[in-house]
Scaffold this motif. Sequence first.
Motif, PDB file in Angstrom:
ATOM      1  N   ASP A 141       0.734  -1.091  -0.125  1.00  0.00           N
ATOM      2  CA  ASP A 141      -0.126   0.062  -0.095  1.00  0.00           C
ATOM      3  C   ASP A 141       0.878   1.469  -0.067  1.00  0.00           C
ATOM      4  OD1 ASP A 141       0.983   0.145   2.430  1.00  0.00           O
ATOM      5  OD2 ASP A 141      -0.922  -0.303   3.317  1.00  0.00           O
ATOM      6  N   LYS A 157      -4.847   0.085   1.420  1.00  0.00           N
ATOM      7  CA  LYS A 157      -4.765  -0.559   2.766  1.00  0.00           C
ATOM      8  C   LYS A 157      -6.030  -1.228   3.285  1.00  0.00           C
ATOM      9  CE  LYS A 157      -2.273   1.633   5.861  1.00  0.00           C
ATOM     10  NZ  LYS A 157      -1.738   2.365   6.806  1.00  0.00           N
ATOM     11  N   ARG A 158      -7.318  -0.493   2.918  1.00  0.00           N
ATOM     12  CA  ARG A 158      -8.568  -0.975   3.410  1.00  0.00           C
ATOM     13  C   ARG A 158      -8.888  -2.428   2.470  1.00  0.00           C
ATOM     14  NH1 ARG A 158     -10.185   4.530   3.732  1.00  0.00           N
ATOM     15  NH2 ARG A 158     -11.067   4.578   1.503  1.00  0.00           N
ATOM     16  N   LEU A 159      -8.415  -2.136   1.195  1.00  0.00           N
ATOM     17  CA  LEU A 159      -8.977  -3.345   0.191  1.00  0.00           C
ATOM     18  C   LEU A 159      -7.863  -4.427   0.336  1.00  0.00           C
ATOM     19  CD1 LEU A 159     -10.046  -1.183  -2.856  1.00  0.00           C
ATOM     20  CD2 LEU A 159     -11.348  -2.359  -1.201  1.00  0.00           C
ATOM     21  N   ALA A 160      -6.934  -4.361   1.188  1.00  0.00           N
ATOM     22  CA  ALA A 160      -5.913  -5.255   1.328  1.00  0.00           C
ATOM     23  C   ALA A 160      -6.378  -6.829   1.273  1.00  0.00           C
ATOM     24  CB  ALA A 160      -4.719  -5.053   2.329  1.00  0.00           C
ATOM     25  N   PRO A 161      -7.329  -7.190   2.153  1.00  0.00           N
ATOM     26  CA  PRO A 161      -7.645  -8.387   2.219  1.00  0.00           C
ATOM     27  C   PRO A 161      -8.364  -9.090   1.085  1.00  0.00           C
ATOM     28  CG  PRO A 161      -8.656  -7.046   4.056  1.00  0.00           C
ATOM     29  CD  PRO A 161      -8.140  -6.293   3.150  1.00  0.00           C
ATOM     30  N   LEU A 162      -8.786  -8.390  -0.006  1.00  0.00           N
ATOM     31  CA  LEU A 162      -9.196  -8.803  -1.044  1.00  0.00           C
ATOM     32  C   LEU A 162      -8.064  -9.241  -2.159  1.00  0.00           C
ATOM     33  CD1 LEU A 162     -11.974  -6.171  -1.685  1.00  0.00           C
ATOM     34  CD2 LEU A 162     -12.357  -8.518  -0.807  1.00  0.00           C
ATOM     35  N   THR A 207      -5.487  -9.268  -5.304  1.00  0.00           N
ATOM     36  CA  THR A 207      -4.750  -7.980  -5.879  1.00  0.00           C
ATOM     37  C   THR A 207      -5.555  -7.779  -6.956  1.00  0.00           C
ATOM     38  OG1 THR A 207      -2.957  -8.601  -4.773  1.00  0.00           O
ATOM     39  CG2 THR A 207      -2.722  -7.112  -6.585  1.00  0.00           C
ATOM     40  N   THR A 264      -8.442  -5.508  -6.392  1.00  0.00           N
ATOM     41  CA  THR A 264      -8.136  -4.547  -5.804  1.00  0.00           C
ATOM     42  C   THR A 264      -7.198  -3.495  -6.802  1.00  0.00           C
ATOM     43  OG1 THR A 264      -6.198  -5.137  -4.688  1.00  0.00           O
ATOM     44  CG2 THR A 264      -8.242  -5.360  -3.659  1.00  0.00           C
TER      45      THR A 264
END
Length: 481
Positions: A74, A224-229, A231, A234
């Motif tokens: 990020d 940072k917020r979308l990191a769990p999804l 790549t 995102t």
Amino acid sequence: MTEVEHVDVLIIGAGLSGIGAACQLKTGHPGRSVAILEAREASGGTWDLFRYPGIRSDSDMFTFGYRWRPWPGDTALAGGAEILDYVRTVAEEYEVDKLIRYRYRVTGADWDSATARWTVQVDHDGAPLTLTCSFLWSCSGYYDYEEGHAPAFPGAEDFEGELIYPQFWPEDLDYAGKKVVVIGSGATAVTLVPAMSPTAGHVTMLQRTPTHILPQPGTDSWAKRLAPLPTRLTYPIVRWKNVLRMVASYQFARKFPDKAKGLLRKLTEPQLPEGTAYDEHFLPPYNPWDQRLCVVPDGDFFKALRSGKAGVVTDTIETFTPTGIRLTSGEELEADIVVSATGLKLKLFGGIDLTVDGVVQQADDQMTYKGLMVSGLPNFAFTIGYTNASWTLKADLVGEYVVRFLDHLDRTGRRSAVPVKDPAVGERPFMDLASGYIQRALDGLPRQGDRAPWMLKQNYLVDVRTIRRNDIDDGVLRFTP
């Protein structure tokens, strides 16, 4: 007699652009032979050459990274070492690192209309070599790697300290506890000041004219917020968010310069040390994007000023003295080290001599086509990124265009094509920035036109349509069987 080696596509330069070009060719035209000629002993271009403290991108990494190979993490504004690692990792992943030939300096190229080939002259460790290719692609950037802009400072020979140039930073330079003066106010200067100030005794940025500075978070909150999804989902979201923000902010600044100046002041002035005169040191006499904005991650430049370990002086140099610099105002700046961060020296196409059927093609007699080809030069492309956005946005588009161009030649059975300049098209300078390094070189650069496809819009959204989607055979290119 030794047979001259031939490759289908010859790429000049193994930096961000050259490696990206080779990756796109390997994906789009796996059957074509490709070679990358690199004058230096290492890949990475700018990100290997520059070693000064704090070197980093001044564009967000989600648009500076390749469209087809996501930037990891990020981090929005990455350091030079991280960028170099990314570029070299991509080269290894696509196995284009095996295509690079080091210490191959291209000196000239001649197009032969009869054979539809470029004959390329190369210096390899002092020995002359010749190669031929069907398509020549300059990915050597637009500045001189061997020489920066070095103004003649009065009295510099009397200075008893060290005079340093960022482009050739000494690996063993010890500036701990030293008084440092950084001459300049551009991206290099605003990077050096916060990087050197914690170690140096004091760092002063000496500027003749202020620059518009934009504080920006060092990490991307969306990434940072979308990191769990995944790549693959995102990266396009974050990338397009940054593209749209970049285009919108640029258009806003050009249409409403006074409001843009007010917004920059609102973001910057509260971060200055108490008593610092904003108008004197941070209000340029030109509008935002007349010259490129300087982006500072997490306001690190302003933190250095507030720490008391760094300062800004706006004045002109009268002369160097044995112990520092005397200014026109009469003030003297003591210095153990002076860093001349005074800009680049432009050198288009790596400075190679280009001829067509033996006739020299003067760059300033030609016109650029879509910002990626040049009138009068068949089967030749160049990659130069945007001046108002991430370099790689344009580099990726150039790569896509070359792949489509070669597809068109294959499909139609043609061997070559050349942009033919229309005498009715008016001429404009190649780049419209007022930055000194550009203005110093304009006389030796090709022109752009006053209408499409000769005009450089410096707008990614427009170029997505005209470069990525418009027909290759647009009536401007002249094809030969």
